[in-house]
Design an enzyme around this catalytic site. Sequence first.
Site, PDB file in Angstrom:
ATOM      1  N   CYS A  94       0.820  -1.209   0.000  1.00 15.56           N
ATOM      2  CA  CYS A  94       0.000   0.000   0.000  1.00 15.56           C
ATOM      3  C   CYS A  94       0.861   1.268   0.000  1.00 15.56           C
ATOM      4  CB  CYS A  94      -0.971  -0.066   1.179  1.00 15.56           C
ATOM      5  SG  CYS A  94      -2.441   0.908   0.873  1.00 15.56           S
ATOM      6  N   ARG A 127     -11.168   6.918  -4.891  1.00 20.42           N
ATOM      7  CA  ARG A 127     -10.266   5.915  -4.332  1.00 20.42           C
ATOM      8  C   ARG A 127     -10.672   4.561  -4.884  1.00 20.42           C
ATOM      9  NH1 ARG A 127      -7.145   7.468   0.027  1.00 20.42           N
ATOM     10  NH2 ARG A 127      -6.723   5.334   0.706  1.00 20.42           N
ATOM     11  N   HIS A 191      -3.763  -5.577   0.808  1.00 21.95           N
ATOM     12  CA  HIS A 191      -3.586  -5.843   2.234  1.00 21.95           C
ATOM     13  C   HIS A 191      -4.689  -6.815   2.636  1.00 21.95           C
ATOM     14  CE1 HIS A 191      -6.387  -2.307   2.418  1.00 21.95           C
ATOM     15  NE2 HIS A 191      -6.947  -3.054   3.324  1.00 21.95           N
TER      16      HIS A 191
END
Lengths: 245, 449
Positions: A94, A127, A191
Amino acid sequence: VKKLTIVHLYPELLNLYGDTGNIATLHKRCEWRGIPSEVVPVTVNDMADFSTADVVLIGGGSDREQRIVCEKLLAQQKELSAWVEDGGALLAVCGGYQLLGHSYAMGVEILKGLSLVDLYTERDSPRLIGNVAIESPISEQPVVGYENHGGRTYLGEGVEPLGKVLFGHGNDGTSGAEGCLYKNVVGTYIHGPLLPKNPGVADYVLARGLEHAGMDAGLAPLPDVEERAANTVMYDRLMNGEEKE
Amino acid sequence: MGLRSSLAVAGARGTTFVLRNVLRRNASQLPGRVALAVDPHVLSELAKKIGKGSVVVCGTNGKTTTTNLMARAVEASGEKVLCNTAGANMLAGVTAALVPGRSCDWAVLEADELSTIRILPELKPTYLVLLNLFRDQLDRAGEIDHVQDVIVSALAASPGTTLVTCGDDPLCMGVALRAQAAGTKVLTFGIAEKLDTAPDRVPEARFCQKCGAELEYSYRHYAQLGDFSCPACDFARPALDWRATSVHVDEHGVSFELSGLRLDGPSKITADFGGTYMVYNLMAACIGSLLAGATVAEFQSAIDGYKPANGRLQRFDVGGREVILNLAKNPTGLNQNISLMLQDGRRKSAFIVVNDDYNDGKDISWIWDVDFERLTADPDIRLVAGGHRANDVQVRLKYAELPARIALTVSEALEEVRDTDLSEPLYVLCNYSALWPAKAELESIGARL
């Protein structure tokens, strides 16, 4: 006795998405095989010693924390870059993944990255959030997890992606590429955390670290019953009509 | 009330009537949506029927219990109270709570943190109680910094509102200092002594809200709550307006003495449920009640008559075995439940249920921030994983060296622990969307204790 040294960079700052799970996975998978290993957490007040590191993990943090970490690491850029070129196993997730490149964006600001891998990151909205599954050459099973990033990461020529997006967004939402593979560096937006239910990726990172340590990298197989089940359950769910966010 | 608002309220009342009497459904939100569709500012009109004042309760964990206890205590003092008891805590839920009746003395309302920016400017409450701020639902709520910004903006849009917050929480104090600088009156509460509880991890907020240095603690109660101070600047736990002392927490519940504003001296408060986190909830609920004119005795009677009915620490008897149901929807919530289980001296089992519906947050990486490793201190504990992400929970527990089976329902979990003695309880710890099916199942297979 030789041992595998796993350096966890700034766990107190980069811990947004259960990053300790990745460390626990590397550590336990060594322990279960009787491979001596040591986890060395490095805080912002410490200076990381890459000369003794075999595996380095950089996790994800909020913008503010990512910036602190990047400034800190830029001061050690030469050392870190030499370690990567020498075959050190680096896992960057990330925010940590974005730091690998030449530049990354924060709001409208463009910040200098560590230039360890030929890539760069811009920012765009929306996002890219949601479950993700990719097919990767380093893992027998598909790699599954979760992504949540405003960055759009573009790989330079000669840098392989970690894998091909089967579900989700990946590096930029359009190219179908997810993450990067360069020497023994694995960078990814995945993740969830990444390693526990993707044992193929965990063992790839461990094997590269063991090679760097001059230890036997032929890893004894582990049963991985629970890990594989968790992976398969999610993969099947995503491939069978899960709505993309 | 203007024509538009009157129509909005009439529409909401009609909706409530149809939901309750025709469809036999719960009317916690839809009437609010109807009213807001007719008049987006209906809440400011509805606020006019509140005679004495209103208290809004927000914070990551503990909102529902705190709000319900406060509402009961204020009611016990003889006031007419409106409250969103069912926990519908967005703008529509708060609006719906104020629809019934012509007037009330006090409104005691739970609000989702991010909804404060929509609720406060309309309602302009007398008090905003901010309980705590923990990391929760990153995919939906965003990072804590964002939640803080929203609450600061909400307070700025309601300048008459007094903020009552946890002085032990650096993240709440970060909000408080910014709000105070903008003119908001701030009152604080906290636990003013070191507890003999086992510490857990500090998942967030290790850093000074003003200068970024790592905070120091003379003592810490759990998560980031404690007597903190910054070694580099003046950021520190404030002089508390209310203090809990003589705090006692064990498997039978909690007790403490509360002293501070509107109290003559230390006043004892006891409850036969909860752990350290409940001390904070009870303090906040008591303080809100005092501010609304109730007495400590009235607050204590509200606790004594309180039978949690919303899946928070609800106890059942299923075939002779005690089953304890509780909500655990983020790392701090689960860590506090682990503390509760470790305080329970009996041998026990736990069914840990994690869903990933929209309301839960679809990202479950937080299960790796839970200190499950602490459960290895209880070598006899039996664990069962459940929910849509049961397999992920099982993997998480495996890496804590805690083997777990998987079960789809509470009955299946009970089946998994059937060979244990009936005196050994089963804890059922569920995140948000997993709580309601577990509760319904327990109500059908068991009896309330």
